[in-house]
Design a protein around this motif. Structure first.
Motif, PDB file in Angstrom:
ATOM      1  N   VAL A  60      30.652  50.181  48.939  1.00 40.95           N
ATOM      2  CA  VAL A  60      30.542  48.870  49.595  1.00 40.95           C
ATOM      3  C   VAL A  60      31.947  48.277  49.712  1.00 40.95           C
ATOM      4  N   TRP A  61      32.263  47.677  50.865  1.00 38.77           N
ATOM      5  CA  TRP A  61      33.558  47.061  51.070  1.00 38.77           C
ATOM      6  C   TRP A  61      33.393  45.810  51.947  1.00 38.77           C
ATOM      7  N   ASN A  62      34.386  44.932  51.900  1.00 36.28           N
ATOM      8  CA  ASN A  62      34.327  43.782  52.792  1.00 36.28           C
ATOM      9  C   ASN A  62      35.087  44.086  54.085  1.00 36.28           C
ATOM     10  N   HIS A  63      35.073  43.149  55.025  1.00 39.16           N
ATOM     11  CA  HIS A  63      35.546  43.437  56.379  1.00 39.16           C
ATOM     12  C   HIS A  63      37.075  43.481  56.444  1.00 39.16           C
ATOM     13  N   ALA A  64      37.552  44.244  57.426  1.00 40.17           N
ATOM     14  CA  ALA A  64      38.967  44.229  57.783  1.00 40.17           C
ATOM     15  C   ALA A  64      39.197  43.117  58.793  1.00 40.17           C
ATOM     16  N   ASP A  65      40.392  42.525  58.784  1.00 37.59           N
ATOM     17  CA  ASP A  65      40.678  41.378  59.640  1.00 37.59           C
ATOM     18  C   ASP A  65      41.569  41.779  60.814  1.00 37.59           C
ATOM     19  N   TYR A  66      41.055  41.534  62.014  1.00 38.99           N
ATOM     20  CA  TYR A  66      41.824  41.626  63.253  1.00 38.99           C
ATOM     21  C   TYR A  66      41.652  40.294  63.983  1.00 38.99           C
ATOM     22  N   ASP A  67      42.652  39.885  64.744  1.00 41.83           N
ATOM     23  CA  ASP A  67      42.574  38.570  65.379  1.00 41.83           C
ATOM     24  C   ASP A  67      41.895  38.608  66.747  1.00 41.83           C
ATOM     25  N   VAL A  68      41.063  39.616  66.962  1.00 40.63           N
ATOM     26  CA  VAL A  68      40.217  39.657  68.156  1.00 40.63           C
ATOM     27  C   VAL A  68      38.788  39.928  67.711  1.00 40.63           C
ATOM     28  N   GLN A  69      37.860  39.458  68.502  1.00 44.53           N
ATOM     29  CA  GLN A  69      36.456  39.711  68.218  1.00 44.53           C
ATOM     30  C   GLN A  69      36.089  41.069  68.813  1.00 44.53           C
ATOM     31  N   SER A  89      39.540  64.288  53.006  1.00 41.03           N
ATOM     32  CA  SER A  89      38.258  64.542  53.653  1.00 41.03           C
ATOM     33  C   SER A  89      37.633  63.187  53.930  1.00 41.03           C
ATOM     34  N   GLU A  90      36.857  63.108  55.005  1.00 41.26           N
ATOM     35  CA  GLU A  90      36.332  61.825  55.440  1.00 41.26           C
ATOM     36  C   GLU A  90      34.817  61.855  55.574  1.00 41.26           C
ATOM     37  N   ILE A  91      34.199  60.728  55.291  1.00 42.13           N
ATOM     38  CA  ILE A  91      32.781  60.513  55.562  1.00 42.13           C
ATOM     39  C   ILE A  91      32.685  59.271  56.448  1.00 42.13           C
ATOM     40  N   GLY A  92      32.068  59.418  57.586  1.00 42.85           N
ATOM     41  CA  GLY A  92      31.963  58.339  58.556  1.00 42.85           C
ATOM     42  C   GLY A  92      32.156  58.894  59.955  1.00 42.85           C
ATOM     43  N   PRO A  93      32.438  58.023  60.926  1.00 39.05           N
ATOM     44  CA  PRO A  93      32.668  56.584  60.818  1.00 39.05           C
ATOM     45  C   PRO A  93      31.376  55.779  60.843  1.00 39.05           C
ATOM     46  N   SER A  94      31.539  54.476  60.528  1.00 36.96           N
ATOM     47  CA  SER A  94      30.427  53.542  60.569  1.00 36.96           C
ATOM     48  C   SER A  94      30.978  52.167  60.900  1.00 36.96           C
ATOM     49  N   THR A  95      30.191  51.357  61.569  1.00 40.55           N
ATOM     50  CA  THR A  95      30.589  49.972  61.820  1.00 40.55           C
ATOM     51  C   THR A  95      30.038  49.046  60.732  1.00 40.55           C
ATOM     52  N   GLN A  96      29.251  49.583  59.818  1.00 43.89           N
ATOM     53  CA  GLN A  96      28.739  48.797  58.706  1.00 43.89           C
ATOM     54  C   GLN A  96      29.741  48.771  57.569  1.00 43.89           C
ATOM     55  N   ARG A  97      29.535  47.874  56.618  1.00 41.97           N
ATOM     56  CA  ARG A  97      30.474  47.743  55.508  1.00 41.97           C
ATOM     57  C   ARG A  97      29.885  48.278  54.208  1.00 41.97           C
ATOM     58  N   PHE A  98      29.067  49.294  54.345  1.00 45.01           N
ATOM     59  CA  PHE A  98      28.575  50.034  53.182  1.00 45.01           C
ATOM     60  C   PHE A  98      28.190  51.426  53.665  1.00 45.01           C
ATOM     61  N   ARG A  99      28.163  52.373  52.749  1.00 42.16           N
ATOM     62  CA  ARG A  99      27.768  53.744  53.113  1.00 42.16           C
ATOM     63  C   ARG A  99      27.119  54.407  51.917  1.00 42.16           C
ATOM     64  N   LYS A 100      25.839  54.743  52.054  1.00 45.49           N
ATOM     65  CA  LYS A 100      25.183  55.571  51.047  1.00 45.49           C
ATOM     66  C   LYS A 100      25.628  57.009  51.264  1.00 45.49           C
ATOM     67  N   VAL A 101      26.118  57.645  50.222  1.00 44.38           N
ATOM     68  CA  VAL A 101      26.625  59.016  50.305  1.00 44.38           C
ATOM     69  C   VAL A 101      25.692  59.927  49.520  1.00 44.38           C
ATOM     70  N   THR A 102      25.186  60.962  50.187  1.00 48.31           N
ATOM     71  CA  THR A 102      24.292  61.901  49.520  1.00 48.31           C
ATOM     72  C   THR A 102      25.079  62.895  48.670  1.00 48.31           C
ATOM     73  N   VAL A 103      24.366  63.592  47.818  1.00 46.47           N
ATOM     74  CA  VAL A 103      24.979  64.639  46.997  1.00 46.47           C
ATOM     75  C   VAL A 103      25.635  65.689  47.881  1.00 46.47           C
ATOM     76  N   ALA A 104      24.943  66.105  48.942  1.00 49.80           N
ATOM     77  CA  ALA A 104      25.490  67.135  49.834  1.00 49.80           C
ATOM     78  C   ALA A 104      26.761  66.653  50.520  1.00 49.80           C
ATOM     79  N   GLU A 105      26.782  65.388  50.956  1.00 48.99           N
ATOM     80  CA  GLU A 105      27.961  64.852  51.631  1.00 48.99           C
ATOM     81  C   GLU A 105      29.150  64.757  50.687  1.00 48.99           C
TER      82      GLU A 105
END
Length: 369
Positions: A60-69, A89-105
């Motif tokens: 879980v993380w909070n949002h990143a700040d950019y000065d445009v919507q 190594s990367e898991i994603g992308p997602s536009t949400q601010r949380f990611r459930k990660v499985t054992v396989a992932e």
């Protein structure tokens, strides 16, 4: 004047919107990265292949700040601890601010950064935020450290380079580790290697000829040979090993001799002639129809045989109870000892293919002609 200001404001918003749609964020500014909130640093995860789709953890993380919507993309990044994310190594992308990660992932991510299977490994984790498909204006979160024990389902391998390779179809050069056939252990961490190898010619062992067992696909690993007694005892400083021409089951146990591993530091080469036998075949359970090795495909084949519905199996050296018996298929589709297979197709002529070229992952085909 108010109308002019409204028009300018609308034009600015329109310009930003058009820029975002075209992945041109030249009008945007990054003002603050995301913050990774959970899990806590120091958490340990022991991954198991028994429940690959179960949840390992949720980030879980909070949002990143950019000065445009505009929409922000997030990916989780993993790296070996202390490497400054030189390889990730990367898991994603997602536009949400949380990611459930499985054992396989999580396990796949660990293996990608070359964490050693079944060893507790320290890993750094962070969140990367960016805009658009071109990953514009990346921002990074704080780093947390976790410990993960990954697993692998890959069987350990042992290679058999030697002077027989070119003539036997294992590459154009002899002593080529990269193209040498391999043996596989029964499970990760085991040292009981097994596989099948075709020797087109007699391999007379001397300083230049014969073969060895290698733990890597080069000379940099341990290279086992005969201890000099030629009684099936391995030595890491041993001599080249020789055999007569033929198709062989080759075994080697590279582990030290212990009560749990009494066959350690031994090897064996047994020539095997495989056949098909059973009620489905022309000679029933009375005798085998022999398969012939095809050096091009590296498989055993019968070009044509008349089959009728009924039981059958593959056995070696025209005999029972000699350790060469394949008659069941496991859940992964690989042949296993004992039991009977069943042919339930239409009566007719079939090509039979027995593939023993992938160590411990033996398969067969019955192909209608």
């Amino acid at each position: 004047m108010k109308k002019i200001l409204k028009s300018l404001s609308f034009a600015s918003l329109f310009l930003i919107a058009v820029s975002c749609e075209n992945d041109d964020f030249s009008v945007a500014t990054a003002t603050g990265g995301p913050e990774l909130l959970t899990p806590e640093s120091g958490n340990e995860y022991n991954l198991s292949p028994e429940n690959p789709e179960s949840e390992a953890t949720t980030f879980v993380w909070n949002h990143a700040d950019y000065d445009v919507q505009t929409e922000v993309n997030y990916v989780l990044q993993f790296a070996l601890a202390g490497t400054e994310f030189a390889a990730v190594s990367e898991i994603g992308p997602s536009t949400q601010r949380f990611r459930k990660v499985t054992v396989a992932e999580m396990n796949a991510a660990m293996l990608e950064i070359e964490a050693e299977p079944f060893v507790l490994t320290n890993v750094d984790v962070r969140v990367k935020a960016y805009l658009g498909s071109n990953e514009s204006m990346p921002l990074y979160s704080n780093v947390i450290s976790i410990s993960v024990t990954p697993f692998t389902l890959d069987l350990p391998l042992l290679w058999i380079p030697g002077s027989y390779q070119a003539e036997s179809g294992y590459g154009s050069d002899n002593w080529s580790h990269a193209l040498a056939p391999s043996l596989a252990a029964s499970a990760y961490g085991k040292t009981d290697f097994e596989g099948y190898v075709y020797f087109a010619n007699n391999v007379i062992a001397d300083n230049d000829n014969g073969f060895k067992f290698s733990t890597q696909q080069n000379w940099d690993g341990t290279n086992y040979g005969d201890d000099g007694s030629f009684s099936g005892i391995l030595s890491s400083t041993g001599s080249n090993i020789g055999v007569q021409a033929g198709f062989y089951r080759v075994r080697a146990n590279t582990g030290e001799v212990t009560e749990a591993n009494p066959n350690g530091l031994t090897y064996s080469t047994v020539q095997v002639s495989w056949g098909i036998i059973g009620a489905a075949t022309p000679t029933g359970w009375d005798s085998d129809t022999d398969l012939v090795y095809n050096p091009t495909t590296k498989k055993l084949e019968i070009a044509s045989i008349a089959l009728v519905p009924g039981g059958f199996k593959f056995r070696g050296n025209n005999a029972w109870d000699n350790g060469f018996d394949l008659g069941t298929v496991d859940e992964d589709g690989f042949l296993q000892p004992s039991g009977d297979l069943t042919f339930d197709g239409p009566e007719g002529n079939y090509k039979v293919v027995l593939d023993l070229s992938n160590p411990r992952q033996y398969t067969y085909e019955l192909i209608a002609l």
